[in-house]
Design a protein around this motif. Structure first.
Motif, PDB file in Angstrom:
ATOM      1  N   THR A  19      56.409  -6.697  93.446  1.00  0.00           N
ATOM      2  CA  THR A  19      57.212  -6.094  94.389  1.00  0.00           C
ATOM      3  C   THR A  19      56.576  -5.243  95.608  1.00  0.00           C
ATOM      4  O   THR A  19      57.073  -5.209  96.441  1.00  0.00           O
ATOM      5  CB  THR A  19      58.392  -5.280  93.690  1.00  0.00           C
ATOM      6  N   THR A  20      55.523  -4.261  95.158  1.00  0.00           N
ATOM      7  CA  THR A  20      54.982  -3.399  96.035  1.00  0.00           C
ATOM      8  C   THR A  20      54.131  -4.365  96.923  1.00  0.00           C
ATOM      9  O   THR A  20      54.534  -3.996  98.327  1.00  0.00           O
ATOM     10  CB  THR A  20      53.985  -2.511  95.352  1.00  0.00           C
ATOM     11  N   LEU A  21      53.355  -5.292  96.608  1.00  0.00           N
ATOM     12  CA  LEU A  21      52.847  -5.965  97.884  1.00  0.00           C
ATOM     13  C   LEU A  21      53.427  -6.893  98.549  1.00  0.00           C
ATOM     14  O   LEU A  21      53.530  -7.027  99.778  1.00  0.00           O
ATOM     15  CB  LEU A  21      51.557  -6.919  97.030  1.00  0.00           C
ATOM     16  N   ARG A  22      54.649  -7.459  97.889  1.00  0.00           N
ATOM     17  CA  ARG A  22      55.789  -8.204  98.632  1.00  0.00           C
ATOM     18  C   ARG A  22      56.386  -7.537  99.814  1.00  0.00           C
ATOM     19  O   ARG A  22      56.604  -7.863 100.967  1.00  0.00           O
ATOM     20  CB  ARG A  22      56.795  -8.741  97.782  1.00  0.00           C
ATOM     21  N   ASP A  23      56.610  -6.254  99.429  1.00  0.00           N
ATOM     22  CA  ASP A  23      57.396  -5.267 100.560  1.00  0.00           C
ATOM     23  C   ASP A  23      56.500  -4.957 101.663  1.00  0.00           C
ATOM     24  O   ASP A  23      56.918  -4.912 102.595  1.00  0.00           O
ATOM     25  CB  ASP A  23      57.863  -4.006  99.698  1.00  0.00           C
ATOM     26  N   ARG A  24      55.322  -4.685 101.283  1.00  0.00           N
ATOM     27  CA  ARG A  24      54.331  -4.416 102.220  1.00  0.00           C
ATOM     28  C   ARG A  24      53.967  -5.644 103.069  1.00  0.00           C
ATOM     29  O   ARG A  24      53.960  -5.481 104.602  1.00  0.00           O
ATOM     30  CB  ARG A  24      52.940  -3.962 101.852  1.00  0.00           C
ATOM     31  N   MET A  25      54.078  -6.712 102.821  1.00  0.00           N
ATOM     32  CA  MET A  25      53.866  -8.109 103.484  1.00  0.00           C
ATOM     33  C   MET A  25      55.131  -8.183 104.561  1.00  0.00           C
ATOM     34  O   MET A  25      54.828  -8.530 105.420  1.00  0.00           O
ATOM     35  CB  MET A  25      53.773  -9.387 102.564  1.00  0.00           C
ATOM     36  N   LEU A  26      56.326  -8.050 103.722  1.00  0.00           N
ATOM     37  CA  LEU A  26      57.561  -8.167 104.784  1.00  0.00           C
ATOM     38  C   LEU A  26      57.576  -7.308 105.526  1.00  0.00           C
ATOM     39  O   LEU A  26      57.959  -7.676 106.936  1.00  0.00           O
ATOM     40  CB  LEU A  26      58.756  -8.257 103.900  1.00  0.00           C
ATOM     41  N   LYS A  27      56.908  -6.036 105.571  1.00  0.00           N
ATOM     42  CA  LYS A  27      56.990  -5.116 106.611  1.00  0.00           C
ATOM     43  C   LYS A  27      56.132  -5.375 107.709  1.00  0.00           C
ATOM     44  O   LYS A  27      56.451  -4.953 108.853  1.00  0.00           O
ATOM     45  CB  LYS A  27      56.598  -3.662 106.083  1.00  0.00           C
ATOM     46  N   ALA A  28      54.967  -5.915 107.363  1.00  0.00           N
ATOM     47  CA  ALA A  28      53.917  -6.205 108.362  1.00  0.00           C
ATOM     48  C   ALA A  28      54.148  -7.826 108.982  1.00  0.00           C
ATOM     49  O   ALA A  28      53.302  -8.106 109.645  1.00  0.00           O
ATOM     50  CB  ALA A  28      52.417  -6.381 107.472  1.00  0.00           C
ATOM     51  N   GLN A  29      55.127  -8.448 108.381  1.00  0.00           N
ATOM     52  CA  GLN A  29      55.311  -9.888 108.740  1.00  0.00           C
ATOM     53  C   GLN A  29      55.473 -10.027 110.393  1.00  0.00           C
ATOM     54  O   GLN A  29      54.806 -10.972 110.959  1.00  0.00           O
ATOM     55  CB  GLN A  29      56.275 -10.418 108.045  1.00  0.00           C
ATOM     56  N   LYS A  30      56.226  -9.140 111.046  1.00  0.00           N
ATOM     57  CA  LYS A  30      56.580  -9.286 112.565  1.00  0.00           C
ATOM     58  C   LYS A  30      55.178  -9.097 113.239  1.00  0.00           C
ATOM     59  O   LYS A  30      55.025  -9.844 114.129  1.00  0.00           O
ATOM     60  CB  LYS A  30      57.531  -8.244 112.715  1.00  0.00           C
ATOM     61  N   ALA A  31      54.617  -8.153 112.954  1.00  0.00           N
ATOM     62  CA  ALA A  31      53.293  -7.831 113.583  1.00  0.00           C
ATOM     63  C   ALA A  31      52.033  -9.185 113.454  1.00  0.00           C
ATOM     64  O   ALA A  31      51.668  -9.441 114.244  1.00  0.00           O
ATOM     65  CB  ALA A  31      52.720  -6.617 113.329  1.00  0.00           C
ATOM     66  N   PHE A  32      52.257  -9.489 112.269  1.00  0.00           N
ATOM     67  CA  PHE A  32      51.385 -10.552 112.088  1.00  0.00           C
ATOM     68  C   PHE A  32      51.940 -11.690 112.350  1.00  0.00           C
ATOM     69  O   PHE A  32      50.897 -12.478 113.229  1.00  0.00           O
ATOM     70  CB  PHE A  32      51.365 -10.826 110.272  1.00  0.00           C
ATOM     71  N   ASN A  33      53.074 -12.179 112.680  1.00  0.00           N
ATOM     72  CA  ASN A  33      53.690 -13.271 113.406  1.00  0.00           C
ATOM     73  C   ASN A  33      53.289 -13.138 115.053  1.00  0.00           C
ATOM     74  O   ASN A  33      52.916 -14.160 115.597  1.00  0.00           O
ATOM     75  CB  ASN A  33      55.206 -13.405 113.117  1.00  0.00           C
ATOM     76  N   ARG A  34      53.568 -11.916 115.524  1.00  0.00           N
ATOM     77  CA  ARG A  34      53.063 -11.925 116.627  1.00  0.00           C
ATOM     78  C   ARG A  34      51.608 -12.089 117.248  1.00  0.00           C
ATOM     79  O   ARG A  34      51.097 -12.658 118.213  1.00  0.00           O
ATOM     80  CB  ARG A  34      53.539 -10.600 117.314  1.00  0.00           C
ATOM     81  N   THR A  35      50.812 -11.507 116.213  1.00  0.00           N
ATOM     82  CA  THR A  35      49.344 -11.614 116.225  1.00  0.00           C
ATOM     83  C   THR A  35      48.817 -13.002 116.133  1.00  0.00           C
ATOM     84  O   THR A  35      48.245 -13.609 117.125  1.00  0.00           O
ATOM     85  CB  THR A  35      48.400 -10.703 115.284  1.00  0.00           C
ATOM     86  N   ILE A  36      49.257 -13.818 115.376  1.00  0.00           N
ATOM     87  CA  ILE A  36      48.895 -15.164 115.197  1.00  0.00           C
ATOM     88  C   ILE A  36      49.470 -16.115 116.391  1.00  0.00           C
ATOM     89  O   ILE A  36      48.650 -16.750 116.751  1.00  0.00           O
ATOM     90  CB  ILE A  36      49.497 -15.910 113.751  1.00  0.00           C
ATOM     91  N   GLY A  37      50.705 -15.687 116.563  1.00  0.00           N
ATOM     92  CA  GLY A  37      51.290 -16.424 117.769  1.00  0.00           C
ATOM     93  C   GLY A  37      50.542 -16.211 119.013  1.00  0.00           C
ATOM     94  O   GLY A  37      50.183 -17.111 119.832  1.00  0.00           O
ATOM     95  N   SER A  38      50.313 -15.063 119.516  1.00  0.00           N
ATOM     96  CA  SER A  38      49.179 -14.810 120.613  1.00  0.00           C
ATOM     97  C   SER A  38      47.884 -15.471 120.566  1.00  0.00           C
ATOM     98  O   SER A  38      47.409 -16.165 121.414  1.00  0.00           O
ATOM     99  CB  SER A  38      48.801 -12.982 120.604  1.00  0.00           C
TER     100      SER A  38
END
Length: 51
Positions: A19-38
């Motif tokens: 649960t802890t790691l999954r929650d952290r990943m979901l919080k960082a998902q938007k920034a990660f997607n933008r970085t990969i998209g860029s």
């Protein structure tokens, strides 16, 4: 080789299902997607400009 893959992906799925790691990943998902998209857009532009 197949057994090694099964073992690896079993460990990965157990680790990322906590649960802890999954929650952290979901919080960082938007920034990660933008970085990969860029990065992908930059690669596409460089490919388009290449000879």
């Amino acid at each position: 080789m197949s057994l090694a893959h099964v073992a690896w992906f079993s460990v990965v799925s157990l680790v990322f299902s906590t649960t802890t790691l999954r929650d952290r990943m979901l919080k960082a998902q938007k920034a990660f997607n933008r970085t990969i998209g860029s990065v992908l857009v930059a690669l596409g532009v460089s490919l388009g400009l290449a000879r």
